[in-house]
Design an enzyme around this catalytic site. Structure first.
Site, PDB file in Angstrom:
ATOM      1  N   SER A 299      43.714  51.430  35.343  1.00 36.42           N
ATOM      2  CA  SER A 299      42.379  51.712  34.807  1.00 36.42           C
ATOM      3  C   SER A 299      42.533  52.270  33.404  1.00 36.42           C
ATOM      4  CB  SER A 299      41.693  52.718  35.716  1.00 36.42           C
ATOM      5  OG  SER A 299      40.688  53.397  35.012  1.00 36.42           O
ATOM      6  N   GLU A 312      42.754  39.749  42.509  1.00 33.92           N
ATOM      7  CA  GLU A 312      41.291  39.634  42.442  1.00 33.92           C
ATOM      8  C   GLU A 312      40.911  38.415  41.596  1.00 33.92           C
ATOM      9  OE1 GLU A 312      40.398  43.568  41.077  1.00 33.92           O
ATOM     10  OE2 GLU A 312      40.653  44.435  43.081  1.00 33.92           O
TER      11      GLU A 312
END
Ligand code: ARG
Length: 524
Positions: A299, A312
Site C-alpha cells: 500500500s 487480483e
C-alpha cells in the site's frame, strides 16, 4: 459500392492505365475518390489496428503472387518485381517503423498495395488480381491468430507443469477444502493444485480444437463469389501453412466464427485462472500461503501491507475476456452475408485480450510456482469446523446404518464438536476424546446406542483425524496422496501429448514460412 464489390475481372485491373493517372494524385491508386478525406476517414481506417496483421499481410501477398505466377495469371518477371517491392516495404518498415512507411490509407492491405505500386509502377497493380481485401483480411487474421494461440498454449503448458510440480511436492500437505467458503472436508494442497491443472488441460483442448478451424485458408474466395481466374487455392493455403481451405467462398469471407470460438476458449481459460487466483487470494488472506514478493504489492500509505495484486489482476482479466466474447457475438449476430464493414471491428476484440490472457497465464503460473505454503497453518485449519464430519457419517454408513440416519447422528453432534475447537489455542480439529463423547450423546439420541457400539472405535478415531480422513478418500480422482500421485502421473502424460501437438504445429508453421521465403527468393 466499394472497389471490393467489383467483378472479378475488374479486380485485376485496379492499377490499369486509368489508375496510373490517379497514382499521381493524393487520393492514392487504390481508393481513387472514395476514402479521399472527410470527417469519416479516420473512423473508417483500420490502419493503426492492422499493425498486428502487417507481417501476415506480407506473407499473404507473397503466397498469392507466387500462385499467380505459377498459374500464369501474372508474368514471372512482374511477380518478381512485386515480390521485390514487398521485401523493400518490409525492410523499410523494419528501419523506419510502420507509421512512417504506411502513414496513410484505409487499411494495411491498401497501404501495402499502394506502396507496391509506388515501387513497381502500374504493373504492381497486378498483385490484387483474383482477390479482394475480403478474402485477404480474413486470411491475415487467421494467419496471425495461429501464432497468438500457440503463444497462449505454450504459456499454459508451462503453468500446467508448474502446477503439477507443486502438486507433487504437496501431495501430503493438508489444506481445508471449502464449499461456500466454509470448511467442508480436509484435502491437500496437491489435490487443489491438480484440480486446476485438470481444468487448464480442458482449456487447452478447447484452444487446440479451435486451432483446427482457425487453420483454414479463405484466400481465393475473392470478394465472396469466387473468381474467373484459374486460382489454386490449395497452393496458397499450403504456402501459408494452412491445413486446407474454407471451401465455400461466401462462407470464407463472411465467417468470423473462428474468432468467436477463440474468444470463447480464452474466456473459459481466463475463468479458470480467475478462480485459481481467487483461491490464492483467500488462502494468502488466511495465512495458508505466502506469495513471493514478485507477485505482491504494497500500500502507498499502509507500510505493513502485502497485497496479492498480481492475482487480483489475473482475476480481472476474465472480465475482459468475457467482454470481448460478448462484444464479438453481438457484432457478428444478424450480419447479412457476405462482407460488411462491421467485420473490421471483430479482430481487435480478440487482439486486445489474447495478450492479456497469455500474461495472466504466466503470472498465475509464476505465483503458484513461487508460493510458499505454510504447512502448519494449513494443517491446523484443515480440521476446523468439524470438517471430518462426512467421514464419520460414511463410517456409520459402512457399518450398516442407512446414510441418511448416519447423516442425522453427525448433524446432531456437529455444532457441539465444532464448539470444542476453541479450546486449543493453536486451532485445528477438536480433541478426539471430547468429540467422541459428543458423538456418543448423538448416537444415543438418534440410534439408541453408543457410537462405539455402532462403529469400531479405532476406525472412528481415524475418521476424526484430518490426515487419515484425506488418506481414506482414495477413490479415483480423490484427494488421498496415492490417488493424487496417480492423477499427476496421467496428467503429466496428457501434458506431454499437448506439448508435442503444440510444438509440432509451431514447427509446421515455421516450415511453411521457410518454404514461402525460399520460393520468394527464386523470384527476387
Ligand atoms: N479493413 C477491412 C477489414 O478489416 C478490409 C476489408 C475491406 N473490404 C471492404 N469490402 N471494404 O475488414
Amino acid at each position: 459500392m466499394s472497389e471490393d464489390d467489383a467483378t472479378p475481372d475488374d479486380a485485376g485491373t485496379a492499377a490499369g492505365d486509368s489508375a496510373s493517372d490517379a497514382a499521381n494524385e493524393d487520393e492514392g491508386v487504390v481508393r481513387r475518390d472514395r476514402f479521399a478525406g472527410g470527417p469519416a476517414r479516420e473512423f473508417m481506417s483500420s490502419l493503426a489496428a492492422d499493425r498486428r496483421i502487417f507481417d501476415a499481410d506480407l506473407a499473404v501477398d507473397r503466397a498469392h503472387v507466387l500462385m499467380l505466377a505459377e498459374q500464369e495469371i501474372v508474368a514471372e518477371d512482374t511477380a518478381g518485381e512485386i515480390l521485390a517491392a514487398l521485401e523493400d516495404i518490409e525492410a523499410a518498415v523494419d528501419e523506419q517503423g510502420y507509421d512512417a512507411v504506411l502513414s496513410d490509407g484505409e487499411d494495411v492491405h491498401e497501404a501495402i498495395e499502394t506502396a507496391v505500386i509506388e515501387r513497381v509502377g502500374p504493373e504492381g497493380g497486378r498483385m490484387h488480381t483474383a482477390r479482394s481485401r475480403n478474402d485477404e483480411v480474413a486470411t491475415c487474421i487467421r494467419y496471425r491468430l495461429r501464432e497468438d494461440v500457440l503463444d497462449v498454449l505454450e504459456a499454459v503448458a508451462e503453468t500446467r507443469e508448474a502446477l503439477l510440480e507443486a502438486a507433487e511436492a504437496h501431495s501430503e500437505t493438508l489444506l481445508p477444502g471449502y464449499t461456500h467458503l466454509q470448511p467442508a472436508q480436509p484435502i491437500t494442497v496437491g489435490f487443489w493444485l491438480a484440480s486446476y491443472e485438470a481444468a487448464l488441460a480442458r482449456d487447452v483442448s478447447r484452444l487446440l480444437d479451435a486451432f483446427t478451424r482457425i487453420n483454414e485458408s479463405p484466400l481465393g474466395a475473392a470478394a465472396f463469389a469466387g473468381t474467373t481466374f484459374d486460382v489454386d487455392r490449395r497452393q496458397t493455403a499450403a504456402l501459408l501453412g494452412f491445413d486446407g481451405v474454407v471451401e465455400n467462398a461466401m462462407d470464407a469471407v463472411s465467417t468470423r466464427d473462428f474468432l468467436l470460438e477463440t474468444a470463447g476458449a480464452l474466456s473459459a481459460l481466463s475463468t479458470t485462472l480467475s478462480g485459481m487466483a481467487e483461491d490464492l487470494v483467500v488462502y494468502s488472506n488466511r495465512g495458508f500461503v505466502d506469495l513471493d514478493d514478485d507477485y505482491a504489492s504494497t500500500s502507498s500509505i499502509m507500510p505493513q501491507k502485502k497485497n496479492p495484486d498480481s492475482l487480483e489482476l489475473v482475476r480481472a482479466v476474465a472480465g475482459d475476456a468475457a467482454g470481448a466474447h460478448q462484444a464479438l457475438a453481438t457484432t457478428l449476430s444478424g450480419l447479412p452475408r457476405s462482407y460488411n464493414r462491421d467485420l473490421q471491428r471483430a479482430g481487435p476484440h480478440v487482439w486486445s485480450v489474447i495478450d492479456d490472457v497469455a500474461s495472466a497465464v504466466d503470472v498465475a503460473g509464476g505465483a503458484v510456482a513461487t508460493a510458499d505454503w505454510n504447512a502448519e497453518a494449513c494443517a491446523a485449519a484443515a480440521g476446523e469446523g468439524f470438517s471430518t464430519a462426512t467421514g464419520v457419517a460414511d463410517l456409520l454408513a459402512q457399518s450398516g446404518v442407512p446414510f441418511r440416519t448416519a447423516h442425522e447422528v453427525v448433524a446432531v453432534a456437529a455444532e457441539d464438536v465444532a464448539g470444542l475447537e476453541g479450546d486449543d489455542p493453536s486451532g485445528g480439529a477438536a480433541d478426539p476424546d471430547a468429540a467422541i463423547e459428543v458423538l456418543d450423546d448423538a448416537a444415543f439420541a438418534v440410534l439408541g446406542e453408543s457410537i462405539t457400539d455402532a462403529v469400531d472405535e479405532s476406525a472412528l478415531r481415524s475418521a476424526l483425524d484430518p490426515v487419515e480422513s484425506v488418506a481414506s478418500r482414495d477413490s479415483a480422482g480423490g484427494p488421498a496422496p496415492d490417488a493424487v500421485e496417480e492423477a499427476i502421473a496421467s496428467a503429466k502424460a496428457d501434458l506431454e501429448d499437448d506439448l508435442v501437438a503444440t510444438v509440432a504445429t509451431r514447427k509446421s508453421l515455421e516450415g511453411a514460412a521457410e518454404r514461402l521465403d525460399s520460393e520468394v527468393s527464386e523470384y527476387v
